[in-house]
Scaffold this active site. Sequence first.
Site, PDB file in Angstrom:
ATOM      1  N   GLY A  39       0.723  -1.281  -0.008  1.00  0.00           N
ATOM      2  CA  GLY A  39      -0.045  -0.036   0.071  1.00  0.00           C
ATOM      3  C   GLY A  39       0.815   1.316   0.011  1.00  0.00           C
ATOM      4  N   CYS A 248     -27.607  -9.137 -16.362  1.00  0.00           N
ATOM      5  CA  CYS A 248     -27.147  -8.703 -17.549  1.00  0.00           C
ATOM      6  C   CYS A 248     -28.134  -8.932 -18.506  1.00  0.00           C
ATOM      7  CB  CYS A 248     -25.634  -9.515 -17.525  1.00  0.00           C
ATOM      8  SG  CYS A 248     -25.149  -9.167 -19.518  1.00  0.00           S
ATOM      9  N   CYS A 251     -26.049 -12.125 -20.627  1.00  0.00           N
ATOM     10  CA  CYS A 251     -25.842 -13.270 -20.341  1.00  0.00           C
ATOM     11  C   CYS A 251     -26.812 -13.523 -18.883  1.00  0.00           C
ATOM     12  CB  CYS A 251     -24.326 -13.556 -20.124  1.00  0.00           C
ATOM     13  SG  CYS A 251     -23.980 -12.494 -18.442  1.00  0.00           S
ATOM     14  N   CYS A 273     -23.025  -6.831 -18.614  1.00  0.00           N
ATOM     15  CA  CYS A 273     -21.702  -7.101 -18.074  1.00  0.00           C
ATOM     16  C   CYS A 273     -20.634  -6.237 -18.526  1.00  0.00           C
ATOM     17  CB  CYS A 273     -21.110  -8.483 -18.237  1.00  0.00           C
ATOM     18  SG  CYS A 273     -21.973  -9.699 -17.230  1.00  0.00           S
ATOM     19  N   CYS A 279     -18.944 -12.244 -19.715  1.00  0.00           N
ATOM     20  CA  CYS A 279     -20.073 -12.345 -20.522  1.00  0.00           C
ATOM     21  C   CYS A 279     -20.226 -13.178 -21.415  1.00  0.00           C
ATOM     22  CB  CYS A 279     -20.529 -10.804 -21.019  1.00  0.00           C
ATOM     23  SG  CYS A 279     -22.327 -10.485 -21.135  1.00  0.00           S
TER      24      CYS A 279
END
Lengths: 304, 235, 274
Positions: A39, A248, A251, A273, A279
Amino acid sequence: MNAPDTQTQNLASYNFAYLDEQTKRMIRRAILKGIAIPGYQVPFASREMPMPYGWGTGGVQVTAAIIGRDDVLKVIDQGADDTTNAVSIRAFFAKTAGVATTTSTPDASIIQTRHRIPETPLHAGQVLVYQVPIPEPLRFLEPRETETRKMHALEEYGLMHVKLYEDIARNGRIATTYAYPVKVEGRYVMDPSPTPKFDNPKMHQSEALQLFGAGREKRIYAIPPHTDVVSLDFEDHPFEIQHFDQPCALCGGEQVYLDEVVLDDHGGRMFVCSDTHHCESRRADGHRGALLGDEPGQDKEAMA
Amino acid sequence: MITLLVASEVKKTFIMHMRGGVELPVVANVSFSLKAGSCAVLGGPSGVGKSSILKMLYGNYGCDGGQILVEHHGRHVDIASASPRLVLEIRRDTIGYVSQFLRAVPRVSALDVAAEPLMIRGVEREAAHQQARDLFAELNLPEKLWSLPPATFSGGEQQRVNIARGFITDHPVLLLDEPTASLDAANREVVIGLIARKKAEGVALLGIFHDLDVRNAVADHVIDVSAFAAGKAAA
Amino acid sequence: MSHSSTLEALAAAGIPAPVKPLLTVEGLTRVYGKRIGCADVSFELWPGEVLAIVGESGSGKTTLLNCISSRLTPTCGTVHYRMRDGAISEIYKMTEAERRHLMRTDWGFVHQNPIDGLRMTVSAGANVGERLMAVGNRHYGNIRGAAIEWLARVEIDEDRVDDQPRTFSGGMRQRLQIARNLVTEPRLVFMDEPTGGLDVSVQARLLDLLRGLVSDLGLAVVVVTHDLAVARLLSDRMIVMKEGRVIEAGLTDRVLDDPRAPYTQLLVSSILQV
């Protein structure tokens, strides 16, 4: 396929993966330091790349520094493999390093991304390289770099909550939806780049190595595998990811991040998606969304 | 009677640096004592240094010599050499002061001005206000003024606020600088009554009164300040 | 007479006044090359006491304030502070982390220009709440509640809590800055010309507010001002500075009514009478 070899020969004046070896070693040292201090933003001598700032110069340099001849590269832009930025960067490495490329998440060894984490969980050995515009999460409220570095050093992160407080005061809830700040391994507060906060939980205890490169700002940072990544929040306003009312349209996938696509000038729209590989593979497995129709033939037409 | 305050050989000289460092001797060899339950009055013509003596006793003016011993919290302390913190403590608990003019603070109501000395000592706001209201009523201050800042009051009204502020506490020593100067006859009588009450409570008072009636009514003895005139001592 | 409050809170609670000073400054000196910022300044500050540092522009009072408040490292001299746990710490021997923690918990700093002490692009509520969040408060409702309470104490309406200070008047900004500093209930507050740049009626309101807060909270204050009326109204004691050195020090009303040093006499005689 012989194409990569030919192309490398054509680019004989360039070193493997464009950058010279000294530069790659410098970047690798920054990456190693970043991994050692999860980080923490490590400054590095960012190079001019043959693309403008904002197009992923930081991510490209990180990828160039870690990529080898055996790697398989996937590049996504907002989840899509087929947008200009993704296609160009993929072509860049195919040309300068001659590496194999893919759109498949599980098959890739390095995935360079702009603003998304793939829906398919990453596995050990994979590296996710983020393109980062502004690496400093405190910049919003504190313009002085000297001061933000001191704040990181002394772990003074009250300011980060000031930003979240402002969100709630203005909107009744934490309205930050992307670049949502996280605390890494209980120490450094980090900007996860402008990924939707939907993806924040995927960073936590990931099996893959996550590297972040900011070219213009000349910073590299990292999250090693199996690292705690916690999204900041308030006790009475806990962190939440986005939820979508509908699956979606192509899909039928749920629990995935959706993009809004405008269909016509009459307010028609669909939600699909954002992760195109996810997808497509679901559709290949026979999942069908509301707008896709029933016939396999129509499916192919829609794709074309 | 118990002696609460003793001034001995107190001296005051002003050095006026703005006028080439000229020395203005004010008083010297000031010596007297104040006893519980009695009222002493500083006498002498104006300009003789009465106010300066009062101010030195309150720590408002520094002394250039001598001692001012006061019984404070059961021991004797010298105001002339006391630290600022000690002077503030003495003012809070031992020596009260009614000045000739009120130094009005913007936006602070007459009630708060009068009640402040009690509140500084930790008395609850409401209890302190009640005592201030009682005193205002006794001093015939119109009730409609109580909650207003005294800056715009008339001289007599301001003075009554000032008197209430000075008399509200139970300081063992009370200094009075012309407390009745701008009061009418009726209110002068009220102040005379207040002073008598303080005496009965065992307070040692020292005052400057130009008004002969008041002076005669309250004075137990007169300290002639012209005896301390610095010019005389020097000559 | 208006001698401001001292030690009242403790006296009120029946607790004997503490016998140790809160802040001890010894031989504090700051030079800028050959020029003197402030030289050989020593004083003690006790809990609940208000000390004014007065002098004209360039007299070194702001340098002194910055050196005491750990914002500017002195060339030599020491500043000791009695922490909440009673331990005495030397400010410039603390780690930077400790010092910064002290500055946002037990200390406050009120700047002359509120822009220097506020975050102008975040709401009033967040400005007040920042210190609470900095010390680990993570409950939005509580933070906001505390912010509203403090806004009320500095006479800012609750419905301004979500407004940015850039929409506030000068006086409101200064009051907001004070609330922002006091929310962690510090014991010591430094103020640099807190009423400078405000018009007279706004100044009066702010002074009155400050007097009230100082006595209600038992704050110790070091206030730098060139305005002797402000010093008289707010402070118990004062220090007069000239060319970086202390010219005169003592009880505020004595320094003002019976000034000894030539410079102090000049300063006092220069006050405009209204």
